[in-house]
Write a protein that holds these residues in place. Structure first.
Motif, PDB file in Angstrom:
ATOM      1  N   GLU A   1       2.444 -37.358 -14.683  1.00 13.38           N
ATOM      2  CA  GLU A   1       2.943 -37.856 -13.396  1.00 13.38           C
ATOM      3  C   GLU A   1       1.796 -38.158 -12.444  1.00 13.38           C
ATOM      4  O   GLU A   1       1.813 -39.156 -11.722  1.00 13.38           O
ATOM      5  N   SER A   2       0.780 -37.305 -12.460  1.00 15.21           N
ATOM      6  CA  SER A   2      -0.399 -37.525 -11.629  1.00 15.21           C
ATOM      7  C   SER A   2      -1.130 -38.806 -12.045  1.00 15.21           C
ATOM      8  O   SER A   2      -1.573 -39.590 -11.193  1.00 15.21           O
ATOM      9  N   LEU A   3      -1.225 -39.031 -13.352  1.00 13.01           N
ATOM     10  CA  LEU A   3      -1.883 -40.240 -13.854  1.00 13.01           C
ATOM     11  C   LEU A   3      -1.086 -41.492 -13.499  1.00 13.01           C
ATOM     12  O   LEU A   3      -1.660 -42.549 -13.232  1.00 13.01           O
ATOM     13  N   VAL A   4       0.226 -41.370 -13.499  1.00  7.61           N
ATOM     14  CA  VAL A   4       1.083 -42.495 -13.106  1.00  7.61           C
ATOM     15  C   VAL A   4       0.792 -42.883 -11.660  1.00  7.61           C
ATOM     16  O   VAL A   4       0.721 -44.070 -11.327  1.00  7.61           O
ATOM     17  N   ARG A   5       0.604 -41.886 -10.817  1.00  6.68           N
ATOM     18  CA  ARG A   5       0.255 -42.176  -9.410  1.00  6.68           C
ATOM     19  C   ARG A   5      -1.096 -42.885  -9.315  1.00  6.68           C
ATOM     20  O   ARG A   5      -1.341 -43.651  -8.377  1.00  6.68           O
ATOM     21  N   ASP A   6      -1.960 -42.603 -10.280  1.00  7.28           N
ATOM     22  CA  ASP A   6      -3.277 -43.255 -10.304  1.00  7.28           C
ATOM     23  C   ASP A   6      -3.228 -44.649 -10.913  1.00  7.28           C
ATOM     24  O   ASP A   6      -4.244 -45.346 -10.945  1.00  7.28           O
ATOM     25  N   GLY A   7      -2.048 -45.033 -11.417  1.00  8.82           N
ATOM     26  CA  GLY A   7      -1.894 -46.387 -11.945  1.00  8.82           C
ATOM     27  C   GLY A   7      -1.771 -46.500 -13.445  1.00  8.82           C
ATOM     28  O   GLY A   7      -1.865 -47.612 -13.997  1.00  8.82           O
ATOM     29  N   LEU A   8      -1.558 -45.390 -14.152  1.00 13.70           N
ATOM     30  CA  LEU A   8      -1.432 -45.432 -15.612  1.00 13.70           C
ATOM     31  C   LEU A   8      -0.328 -46.396 -16.037  1.00 13.70           C
ATOM     32  O   LEU A   8       0.746 -46.420 -15.441  1.00 13.70           O
ATOM     33  N   ASP A   9      -0.610 -47.183 -17.085  1.00 15.23           N
ATOM     34  CA  ASP A   9       0.342 -48.196 -17.549  1.00 15.23           C
ATOM     35  C   ASP A   9       1.107 -47.783 -18.799  1.00 15.23           C
ATOM     36  O   ASP A   9       2.189 -48.322 -19.080  1.00 15.23           O
ATOM     37  N   GLY A  10       0.547 -46.863 -19.575  1.00 15.91           N
ATOM     38  CA  GLY A  10       1.200 -46.515 -20.829  1.00 15.91           C
ATOM     39  C   GLY A  10       0.731 -45.185 -21.379  1.00 15.91           C
ATOM     40  O   GLY A  10      -0.182 -44.552 -20.843  1.00 15.91           O
ATOM     41  N   ILE A  11       1.367 -44.772 -22.456  1.00 17.12           N
ATOM     42  CA  ILE A  11       1.051 -43.502 -23.097  1.00 17.12           C
ATOM     43  C   ILE A  11       1.145 -43.687 -24.611  1.00 17.12           C
ATOM     44  O   ILE A  11       2.054 -44.353 -25.108  1.00 17.12           O
ATOM     45  N   GLU A  12       0.186 -43.133 -25.327  1.00 17.89           N
ATOM     46  CA  GLU A  12       0.171 -43.251 -26.780  1.00 17.89           C
ATOM     47  C   GLU A  12       1.172 -42.256 -27.373  1.00 17.89           C
ATOM     48  O   GLU A  12       0.903 -41.062 -27.451  1.00 17.89           O
TER      49      GLU A  12
END
Length: 284
Positions: A210-221
């Motif tokens: 969730e923290s990475l999503v706030r930083d702009g993460l686009d996807g997850i492996e």
């Protein structure tokens, strides 16, 4: 190309980082395996992308320009996190300059590892080690293989358990940026940022994601050679929860120790993953 029988492998390393295959060999094997697309995702370098793209034209395999950046997700524990980049502008001078910082830092780290091993009585041939990687990105795997060649250990796993693993006697931390900086760097290059192997990397906590999503993460492996099926299902649910692209790949580093097999295409990732990444990129 939406046929469910088309598969892709979006996590492959070449000899430009810590793999054993040339970019051409990666694409050639992908073609023989029947893959529709691959991504070359070497650690902190884009040096293998041009060759892979040319090979892709020859073998009719779609090649996605990629990279795998190293980041430090916890300043206290120094826990390492890997962020995959896709559709990057690998010719960007600004991006290449940023990667040169990584390359120089890796060289300095390699020197420190060499000195630590030497101090432990593990006498590696420095010239041979350096020549074997030339101007490529040198990492711990290269040292592990050198230790095997000199008969100090029998396997890569033993090398890491005894000397090269975190907190072991020859361990030297990488130069690191934060995950947010890695994501930003990839976005600045026109690429997408995807969290690599969250289960294998021990950072599959929903709060971290969730923290990475706030930083702009686009996807997850989601699909990875070291992700059990039940873990992939959980990660897929997290991808859906946070509106992330679900990607996957083998994380192939070359042939197996017996020299007979490699992981390319072993993880069945549908081509629809590529289409989802393309949709995400269109919204950047």
């Amino acid at each position: 190309m939406t046929d469910e029988h088309f598969f892709v492998d979006l996590h492959i390393h070449t000899h430009f980082s810590d793999g054993t295959f040339t970019p051409t060999e990666v694409v050639e094997y992908a073609a023989k395996t029947g893959l529709a697309a691959v991504a070359v995702t070497d650690h902190d370098t884009v040096d293998g992308i041009e060759e892979a793209l040319e090979a892709g034209k020859k073998y009719n395999v779609e090649v996605i320009p990629g990279i795998e950046l190293s980041a430090e997700c916890d300043e206290q524990t120094k826990m390492e996190m890997h962020i995959l980049g896709y559709y990057i502008d690998w010719k960007s001078e600004k991006f290449k300059q940023a990667l040169n910082v990584f390359k120089q830092a890796r060289k300095e780290r390699a020197e420190k590892i060499f000195q630590k091993l030497d101090g432990l009585g593990l006498k590696l041939k420095k010239e041979g080690l350096v020549e074997s990687v030339d101007e490529k990105v040198i990492g711990r795997l290269h040292f592990a293989k050198a230790l095997i060649a000199e008969n100090y250990v029998s396997t890569v796993q033993e090398a890491f358990q005894k000397y090269l693993g975190t907190d072991k006697s020859a361990y030297v931390p990488k130069y690191a940026i934060t995950p947010a900086q890695a994501i930003n760097l990839l976005h600045e290059s026109g690429g997408l940022a995807v969290l690599a192997h969250p289960y294998y990397g021990h950072y599959n906590n929903p709060l971290i994601i969730e923290s990475l999503v706030r930083d702009g993460l686009d996807g997850i492996e989601v699909w990875h050679s070291r992700h059990p099926q039940h873990i992939s299902k959980k990660l897929l649910m997290l991808a859906e929860k946070f509106d992330l692209a679900a990607t996957g790949g083998s994380d192939c580093h070359g042939k197996s120790p017996d020299g007979e097999h490699n992981m390319i295409g072993k993880i069945k990732v549908p081509y629809t993953v590529v289409e989802e990444l393309e949709r995400k990129k269109n919204y950047l």
